[in-house]
Design an enzyme around this catalytic site. Structure first.
Site, PDB file in Angstrom:
ATOM      1  N   LYS A  92       0.864  -1.187   0.000  1.00 56.05           N
ATOM      2  CA  LYS A  92       0.000   0.000   0.000  1.00 56.05           C
ATOM      3  C   LYS A  92       0.890   1.222   0.000  1.00 56.05           C
ATOM      4  CE  LYS A  92      -3.970   2.073   0.439  1.00 56.05           C
ATOM      5  NZ  LYS A  92      -3.605   2.771  -0.811  1.00 56.05           N
ATOM      6  N   GLN A 113       7.247   3.737   3.844  1.00 58.58           N
ATOM      7  CA  GLN A 113       5.840   3.345   3.895  1.00 58.58           C
ATOM      8  C   GLN A 113       5.634   2.064   4.714  1.00 58.58           C
ATOM      9  OE1 GLN A 113       3.817   5.428   1.533  1.00 58.58           O
ATOM     10  NE2 GLN A 113       2.240   4.844   2.987  1.00 58.58           N
ATOM     11  N   LYS A 116       5.494   3.208   8.356  1.00 62.73           N
ATOM     12  CA  LYS A 116       4.338   4.090   8.560  1.00 62.73           C
ATOM     13  C   LYS A 116       3.055   3.262   8.597  1.00 62.73           C
ATOM     14  CE  LYS A 116       4.373   7.519   5.880  1.00 62.73           C
ATOM     15  NZ  LYS A 116       4.261   8.542   4.854  1.00 62.73           N
ATOM     16  N   LYS A 128       5.295   1.696  -3.117  1.00 61.87           N
ATOM     17  CA  LYS A 128       5.197   3.050  -3.664  1.00 61.87           C
ATOM     18  C   LYS A 128       5.450   2.980  -5.155  1.00 61.87           C
ATOM     19  CE  LYS A 128       4.666   7.422  -2.363  1.00 61.87           C
ATOM     20  NZ  LYS A 128       3.843   8.005  -1.289  1.00 61.87           N
ATOM     21  N   GLY A 167      -2.866   8.251  -4.328  1.00 62.26           N
ATOM     22  CA  GLY A 167      -2.233   9.451  -4.879  1.00 62.26           C
ATOM     23  C   GLY A 167      -0.991   9.835  -4.089  1.00 62.26           C
ATOM     24  N   ASP A 168      -0.265  10.782  -4.610  1.00 60.80           N
ATOM     25  CA  ASP A 168       0.855  11.435  -3.923  1.00 60.80           C
ATOM     26  C   ASP A 168       1.093  12.715  -4.735  1.00 60.80           C
ATOM     27  OD1 ASP A 168       3.095  10.949  -1.779  1.00 60.80           O
ATOM     28  OD2 ASP A 168       4.213  11.579  -3.516  1.00 60.80           O
ATOM     29  N   THR A 212      -4.290  13.453   5.641  1.00 63.76           N
ATOM     30  CA  THR A 212      -2.854  13.582   5.941  1.00 63.76           C
ATOM     31  C   THR A 212      -2.597  14.887   6.703  1.00 63.76           C
ATOM     32  OG1 THR A 212      -2.418  12.370   3.921  1.00 63.76           O
ATOM     33  CG2 THR A 212      -0.541  13.444   4.960  1.00 63.76           C
ATOM     34  N   ASN A 243      -2.091  19.260  -1.283  1.00 61.48           N
ATOM     35  CA  ASN A 243      -3.102  18.530  -0.514  1.00 61.48           C
ATOM     36  C   ASN A 243      -2.783  18.505   0.982  1.00 61.48           C
ATOM     37  OD1 ASN A 243      -3.687  15.485   0.620  1.00 61.48           O
ATOM     38  ND2 ASN A 243      -5.443  16.406  -0.393  1.00 61.48           N
ATOM     39  N   SER A 380      -6.819   5.732   4.000  1.00 61.88           N
ATOM     40  CA  SER A 380      -6.899   4.889   2.790  1.00 61.88           C
ATOM     41  C   SER A 380      -7.292   3.466   3.176  1.00 61.88           C
ATOM     42  CB  SER A 380      -5.544   4.837   2.081  1.00 61.88           C
ATOM     43  OG  SER A 380      -5.398   5.945   1.228  1.00 61.88           O
TER      44      SER A 380
HETATM   45  P1  NDP Z   1       0.866  18.092  -3.815  1.00 63.60           P
HETATM   46  O1  NDP Z   1       1.384  17.820  -5.178  1.00 63.60           O
HETATM   47  O2  NDP Z   1      -0.603  18.254  -3.611  1.00 63.60           O
HETATM   48  O3  NDP Z   1       1.555  19.401  -3.209  1.00 63.60           O
HETATM   49  C1  NDP Z   1       2.931  19.574  -3.093  1.00 63.60           C
HETATM   50  C2  NDP Z   1       3.168  21.029  -2.729  1.00 63.60           C
HETATM   51  O4  NDP Z   1       4.532  21.240  -2.392  1.00 63.60           O
HETATM   52  C3  NDP Z   1       2.860  21.987  -3.876  1.00 63.60           C
HETATM   53  O5  NDP Z   1       2.311  23.165  -3.321  1.00 63.60           O
HETATM   54  C4  NDP Z   1       4.250  22.250  -4.461  1.00 63.60           C
HETATM   55  O6  NDP Z   1       4.358  23.472  -5.155  1.00 63.60           O
HETATM   56  C5  NDP Z   1       5.047  22.318  -3.171  1.00 63.60           C
HETATM   57  N1  NDP Z   1       6.475  22.158  -3.363  1.00 63.60           N
HETATM   58  C6  NDP Z   1       7.143  21.231  -4.083  1.00 63.60           C
HETATM   59  N2  NDP Z   1       8.470  21.408  -3.960  1.00 63.60           N
HETATM   60  C7  NDP Z   1       8.628  22.475  -3.142  1.00 63.60           C
HETATM   61  C8  NDP Z   1       9.744  23.168  -2.622  1.00 63.60           C
HETATM   62  N3  NDP Z   1      10.982  22.777  -2.917  1.00 63.60           N
HETATM   63  N4  NDP Z   1       9.521  24.217  -1.789  1.00 63.60           N
HETATM   64  C9  NDP Z   1       8.283  24.617  -1.475  1.00 63.60           C
HETATM   65  N5  NDP Z   1       7.175  24.023  -1.950  1.00 63.60           N
HETATM   66  C10 NDP Z   1       7.360  22.965  -2.773  1.00 63.60           C
HETATM   67  O7  NDP Z   1       1.451  16.919  -2.895  1.00 63.60           O
HETATM   68  P2  NDP Z   1       0.937  16.418  -1.483  1.00 63.60           P
HETATM   69  O8  NDP Z   1       0.478  17.579  -0.676  1.00 63.60           O
HETATM   70  O9  NDP Z   1       0.021  15.266  -1.697  1.00 63.60           O
HETATM   71  O10 NDP Z   1       2.282  15.811  -0.870  1.00 63.60           O
HETATM   72  C11 NDP Z   1       3.238  16.621  -0.183  1.00 63.60           C
HETATM   73  C12 NDP Z   1       4.168  15.723   0.601  1.00 63.60           C
HETATM   74  O11 NDP Z   1       3.410  14.940   1.526  1.00 63.60           O
HETATM   75  C13 NDP Z   1       4.982  14.703  -0.211  1.00 63.60           C
HETATM   76  O12 NDP Z   1       6.215  14.498   0.433  1.00 63.60           O
HETATM   77  C14 NDP Z   1       4.136  13.442  -0.100  1.00 63.60           C
HETATM   78  O13 NDP Z   1       4.891  12.265  -0.323  1.00 63.60           O
HETATM   79  C15 NDP Z   1       3.696  13.547   1.348  1.00 63.60           C
HETATM   80  N6  NDP Z   1       2.516  12.762   1.699  1.00 63.60           N
HETATM   81  C16 NDP Z   1       1.342  12.937   1.046  1.00 63.60           C
HETATM   82  C17 NDP Z   1       0.231  12.203   1.418  1.00 63.60           C
HETATM   83  C18 NDP Z   1      -1.105  12.471   0.811  1.00 63.60           C
HETATM   84  O14 NDP Z   1      -2.086  11.890   1.321  1.00 63.60           O
HETATM   85  N7  NDP Z   1      -1.229  13.320  -0.183  1.00 63.60           N
HETATM   86  C19 NDP Z   1       0.319  11.133   2.439  1.00 63.60           C
HETATM   87  C20 NDP Z   1       1.580  11.110   3.145  1.00 63.60           C
HETATM   88  C21 NDP Z   1       2.637  11.867   2.742  1.00 63.60           C
HETATM   89  P3  NDP Z   1       4.077  23.566  -6.762  1.00 63.60           P
HETATM   90  O15 NDP Z   1       2.590  23.723  -6.859  1.00 63.60           O
HETATM   91  O16 NDP Z   1       4.856  24.759  -7.152  1.00 63.60           O
HETATM   92  O17 NDP Z   1       4.582  22.295  -7.370  1.00 63.60           O
END
Ligand code: NDP
Length: 448
Positions: A92, A113, A116, A128, A167-168, A212, A243, A380
């Protein structure tokens, strides 16, 4: 060989056998660093070579993803799925579409993962996947063609009882819709439990989108509560505006804290009056725009900085929710100097090893990703439960389940750290608890 030497030798072996995968090496080293006391207490883990086995994925799949863009040009991307460990349940873990994706990044995420998912207390293994495809600037039709091609290979490797992607970064409801549609078409099965993060109208679960971010803030609230504090009146900085960040910000405000800054990959906004989360959601989630538009539309004197570090802003609580290694040693020093109380990783591995060490040495409350952001994958697993029973739970009930899970994750990390004389060390608590549950199951299965 003593315990520490053996762990060091294993780390070297991982580097030798997986060359040019620095993120994977970092993730393995971060877990192994905690495990000497557990191995000393359980020699049976050592005899069964559990650590060596756990560092080796059960299966790694790499495939070609050909598709045609809107101008009629053929494009080739690379797809990955790493099925890391199925001791506790089906593999997962999410799919990431981003140009930085390579085998090492997918392995680091898959490895994290495992622990976690174990910490969530739910029956899910670790995996993943993703692609180096960049969805930015692509039309809906291009995204659809890419997702269909990606699933045309992936479908044969996944299934409700085998491997359940989600998703991610770069993979949200739109992409999951295209992926699920293609799976359904190829297999002729409406197998809802094969993917999570689905839309509410076709098998999705309430609170999955929020889980999350909300979960990370519940974890912070628990860390603060253990010190007799809470989020009320605290100033909070959140990196990212995707997200995880959006729903972390929403929950901070519900708890009476004030988010003063957030960012995207172009820069950050500072809004001392408190970030308007609805406006961020409108710009980033709905319009897929840039965070730089925030100040112009907010019209309250908030500032936008292109580049520079968001972590130079003073805050009580820091929530890195963007991407890996985004918070460096210098950033950690700046936060510690300005008196940060708590840091929790909403993103996966957002703090560099140096930053983590500085926080731990300074006694900052530090919630590592595998504990703090486990609410997403836990919800999930609740989505899989609802799919299996053809049920759909209310928002309130789903959120209560999420909250209970986060409280329990905090409790188990906190108590394990206490048990080993490492009071308040959530990194140790999370690694040790997550590892022990997987190790016990693997031990029961024999050498497989
Ligand atoms: P999204 O794609 O929805 O959002 C990522 C965000 O981070 C965007 O706003 C992006 O900006 C920004 N970003 C990327 N690189 C940088 C940087 N160097 N500095 C500042 N901002 C940056 O992804 P998620 O929110 O889903 O995921 C974010 C993190 O959380 C990842 O590490 C993911 O693996 C982890 N995660 C997510 C889960 C989930 O349920 N979604 C579950 C557990 C972990 P821009 O729009 O400019 O690209």
């Amino acid at each position: 060989m003593n315990q520490n030497d053996a762990l060091e030798e294993l780390q070297k072996q991982v580097v030798r056998r997986n060359p040019a995968e620095p993120e994977f090496h970092q993730a393995v080293s971060e877990v192994l660093d905690s495990l000497a006391p557990v191995i000393a207490k359980h020699p049976e883990y050592k005899d069964a070579k559990l650590l060596e086995r756990i560092c080796e994925p059960e299966r790694q799949i790499i495939f070609r993803v050909p598709w045609v863009d809107d101008s009629g040009t053929v494009q080739i991307n690379r797809g990955f799925r790493v099925e890391f460990n199925s001791a506790l349940g089906p593999y997962k873990g999410g799919l990431r579409f981003h140009p930085s994706v390579n085998l090492g990044v997918v392995k680091f995420l898959g490895f994290e993962q495992i622990f976690k998912n174990s910490l969530s207390g739910l029956p899910i293994g670790g995996g993943k996947g993703g692609s180096d495809f960049d969805p930015k600037g692509r039309s809906d039709n291009e995204i659809m063609r890419f997702c269909q091609s990606f699933m045309t290979e992936l479908y044969r490797h996944i299934g409700e009882y085998t491997d359940v992607p989600a998703g991610d970064i770069g993979v949200g409801a739109r992409e999951l819709g295209f992926l699920f549609g293609q799976y359904k078409r190829i297999t002729n099965r409406y197998e809802s439990g094969v993917l999570t993060g689905k839309g509410l109208g076709w098998g999705g679960a309430r609170v999955r989108k929020e889980a999350t971010g909300y979960g990370t803030v519940y974890f912070v609230q628990e860390m603060l509560a253990a010190q007799g504090q809470d989020l009320e009146g605290k100033e909070v900085t959140v990196s990212g505006s995707g997200n995880v960040a959006i729903y972390a910000m929403e929950k901070v405000h519900q708890f009476g804290g004030k988010v003063v800054a957030c960012s995207d990959s172009g820069g950050y906004v500072y809004d001392p009056a408190g970030i308007d989360v609805d406006l961020v959601r409108q710009i980033k989630e709905i319009e897929r725009g840039r965070i730089s538009e925030y100040t112009e539309r907010r019209r309250n004197g908030s500032d936008y900085a292109a580049g520079g570090s968001i972590w130079n802003l003073p805050c009580h609580v820091a929530l890195p929710c963007a991407t890996q290694n985004e918070l460096t040693g210098d950033d950690a020093s700046a936060l510690i100097r300005s008196g940060v109380l708590a840091v929790a990783e909403g993103a996966n591995m957002p703090c560099t090893p140096e930053a983590m060490k500085l926080f731990r040495d300074a006694g900052t409350l530090f919630g590592p990703a595998k504990a703090a952001n486990a609410g997403g994958v836990a919800t999930s697993a609740l989505e899989m439960q609802q799919n299996a029973s053809r049920d759909s739970w209310s928002f309130e009930y789903s959120e209560q389940r999420l909250r209970d899970i986060m409280v329990e994750i905090h409790r188990s990390c906190f108590e394990t750290a206490e048990e080993y004389g490492r009071s308040g060390d959530y990194v140790f608590g999370a690694n040790t608890t997550g590892f022990s549950r997987v190790a016990d199951a693997m031990l029961a299965f024999g050498v497989i």
